[in-house]
Design a protein around this motif. Structure first.
Motif, PDB file in Angstrom:
ATOM      1  N   ILE A  64      62.035  -9.272  57.448  1.00  0.00           N
ATOM      2  CA  ILE A  64      60.834  -9.581  58.223  1.00  0.00           C
ATOM      3  C   ILE A  64      59.905  -8.370  58.274  1.00  0.00           C
ATOM      4  N   ALA A  65      60.473  -7.189  58.456  1.00  0.00           N
ATOM      5  CA  ALA A  65      59.654  -5.969  58.515  1.00  0.00           C
ATOM      6  C   ALA A  65      58.999  -5.673  57.167  1.00  0.00           C
ATOM      7  N   ALA A  66      59.700  -5.945  56.079  1.00  0.00           N
ATOM      8  CA  ALA A  66      59.218  -5.581  54.745  1.00  0.00           C
ATOM      9  C   ALA A  66      58.154  -6.533  54.200  1.00  0.00           C
ATOM     10  N   LEU A  67      58.140  -7.762  54.681  1.00  0.00           N
ATOM     11  CA  LEU A  67      57.260  -8.774  54.099  1.00  0.00           C
ATOM     12  C   LEU A  67      56.111  -9.143  55.033  1.00  0.00           C
ATOM     13  N   THR A  68      55.062  -9.670  54.462  1.00  0.00           N
ATOM     14  CA  THR A  68      53.960 -10.222  55.257  1.00  0.00           C
ATOM     15  C   THR A  68      54.242 -11.700  55.501  1.00  0.00           C
ATOM     16  N   LEU A  69      53.557 -12.268  56.475  1.00  0.00           N
ATOM     17  CA  LEU A  69      53.783 -13.676  56.801  1.00  0.00           C
ATOM     18  C   LEU A  69      53.498 -14.615  55.644  1.00  0.00           C
ATOM     19  N   ASP A  70      52.619 -14.208  54.729  1.00  0.00           N
ATOM     20  CA  ASP A  70      52.317 -15.087  53.603  1.00  0.00           C
ATOM     21  C   ASP A  70      53.157 -14.782  52.357  1.00  0.00           C
ATOM     22  N   GLY A  83      58.469 -17.498  49.283  1.00  0.00           N
ATOM     23  CA  GLY A  83      59.904 -17.661  49.152  1.00  0.00           C
ATOM     24  C   GLY A  83      60.199 -19.017  48.535  1.00  0.00           C
ATOM     25  N   HIS A  84      61.478 -19.260  48.282  1.00  0.00           N
ATOM     26  CA  HIS A  84      61.891 -20.512  47.651  1.00  0.00           C
ATOM     27  C   HIS A  84      63.145 -21.030  48.349  1.00  0.00           C
ATOM     28  N   VAL A  85      63.049 -22.234  48.935  1.00  0.00           N
ATOM     29  CA  VAL A  85      64.178 -22.876  49.619  1.00  0.00           C
ATOM     30  C   VAL A  85      64.574 -24.097  48.796  1.00  0.00           C
ATOM     31  N   PRO A  86      65.544 -23.947  47.888  1.00  0.00           N
ATOM     32  CA  PRO A  86      65.860 -25.049  46.967  1.00  0.00           C
ATOM     33  C   PRO A  86      66.381 -26.313  47.651  1.00  0.00           C
ATOM     34  N   TRP A  87      66.884 -26.207  48.871  1.00  0.00           N
ATOM     35  CA  TRP A  87      67.418 -27.374  49.559  1.00  0.00           C
ATOM     36  C   TRP A  87      66.359 -28.095  50.393  1.00  0.00           C
ATOM     37  N   TRP A  88      65.121 -27.621  50.399  1.00  0.00           N
ATOM     38  CA  TRP A  88      64.036 -28.305  51.097  1.00  0.00           C
ATOM     39  C   TRP A  88      63.274 -29.203  50.128  1.00  0.00           C
ATOM     40  N   PRO A  89      62.709 -30.313  50.595  1.00  0.00           N
ATOM     41  CA  PRO A  89      61.933 -31.188  49.716  1.00  0.00           C
ATOM     42  C   PRO A  89      60.714 -30.491  49.104  1.00  0.00           C
ATOM     43  N   ARG A  90      60.099 -29.588  49.873  1.00  0.00           N
ATOM     44  CA  ARG A  90      58.994 -28.770  49.361  1.00  0.00           C
ATOM     45  C   ARG A  90      59.480 -27.327  49.363  1.00  0.00           C
ATOM     46  N   PRO A  91      60.115 -26.905  48.280  1.00  0.00           N
ATOM     47  CA  PRO A  91      60.833 -25.627  48.273  1.00  0.00           C
ATOM     48  C   PRO A  91      59.966 -24.371  48.321  1.00  0.00           C
ATOM     49  N   ARG A  92      58.699 -24.474  47.999  1.00  0.00           N
ATOM     50  CA  ARG A  92      57.830 -23.293  48.028  1.00  0.00           C
ATOM     51  C   ARG A  92      57.399 -23.039  49.473  1.00  0.00           C
ATOM     52  N   VAL A  93      57.783 -21.881  49.994  1.00  0.00           N
ATOM     53  CA  VAL A  93      57.540 -21.549  51.393  1.00  0.00           C
ATOM     54  C   VAL A  93      56.971 -20.135  51.497  1.00  0.00           C
ATOM     55  N   ASN A  94      56.694 -19.732  52.723  1.00  0.00           N
ATOM     56  CA  ASN A  94      56.329 -18.346  52.975  1.00  0.00           C
ATOM     57  C   ASN A  94      57.140 -17.852  54.178  1.00  0.00           C
ATOM     58  N   LEU A  95      57.039 -16.567  54.445  1.00  0.00           N
ATOM     59  CA  LEU A  95      57.812 -15.985  55.542  1.00  0.00           C
ATOM     60  C   LEU A  95      57.479 -16.654  56.870  1.00  0.00           C
ATOM     61  N   PHE A  96      56.223 -16.971  57.094  1.00  0.00           N
ATOM     62  CA  PHE A  96      55.829 -17.625  58.338  1.00  0.00           C
ATOM     63  C   PHE A  96      56.637 -18.906  58.555  1.00  0.00           C
ATOM     64  N   ALA A  97      56.705 -19.766  57.549  1.00  0.00           N
ATOM     65  CA  ALA A  97      57.423 -21.037  57.674  1.00  0.00           C
ATOM     66  C   ALA A  97      58.906 -20.820  57.957  1.00  0.00           C
TER      67      ALA A  97
END
Length: 195
Positions: free
Chosen positions: A110-116, A119-133
């Motif tokens: 969390i400290a190293a990344l910005t909210l935008d 990331g990639h969540v392969p088990w989600w229907p919409r796998p393209r995400v960001n730190l905020f989500a």
């Protein structure tokens, strides 16, 4: 600037709710923190173990920052649900320690990344995400499971955040009776007059 404020607010809430969850196992014996308290087996230490795994995963592999300890594969159907209970050979200290190490790893991500940051969540229907989500998701999940822990702890020994020393057993018995009477009256109203 608003991103920094939002990130710190969400991260601060996550830090706080993690501690609240661990408070729910304080002062209880091994049996009580492990025993199934619902039909599906929900138990206090299992909730801690579950959150340790998923926090490691969400703030680890989702952002290509793997947690340094082995994790079961997310797509291993044979292991599904094994993170929700604790085997007899797993100690409280091991489970809590793993959760605290997951926090440290997550906090570094969390400290190293910005909210935008993507990331990639392969088990989600919409796998393209960001730190905020992911941060919102983990805050929601941790809060949800902390709520489960509140109820489980109250079942075990009656302790609640709301039960102050000013309110004794007689107060809570009267409150419960009042709520029960309201529920009975509402059920009668639902069935109609004369029932």
């Amino acid at each position: 600037m608003i991103d920094d404020v939002a990130k710190e607010h969400l991260h601060g809430d996550l830090r706080e709710i993690r501690e609240v969850l661990l408070q729910k196992i304080e002062g209880l014996g091994e049996y009580d923190i492990r025993r199934p308290l619902t039909r599906t087996g929900t138990n206090l230490l299992g909730l801690v173990k579950h959150l340790a795994l998923w926090e490691s995963r969400y703030f680890g592999e989702v952002f290509d920052r793997p947690f340094p300890e082995p994790l079961p594969r997310w797509d291993d159907l044979g292991q599904r649900g094994a993170d929700l209970w604790v085997a007899e050979h797993e100690t409280r200290d091991e489970v809590v320690g793993r959760y605290r190490r997951a926090w440290a790893h997550s906090d570094a991500t969390i400290a190293a990344l910005t909210l935008d940051s993507p990331g990639h969540v392969p088990w989600w229907p919409r796998p393209r995400v960001n730190l905020f989500a992911v941060l919102v998701h983990m805050l929601t999940e941790t809060g949800r499971h902390a709520g489960h822990a509140d109820i489980l702890r109250e079942q075990l020994d009656g302790s609640t955040e709301a039960a102050s020393e000013e309110r004794d057993e007689a107060f809570w018995a009267a409150r419960r009776d009042q709520i029960e009477r309201a529920a009975v009256k509402a059920a009668r109203t639902e069935r109609g007059p004369g029932v």
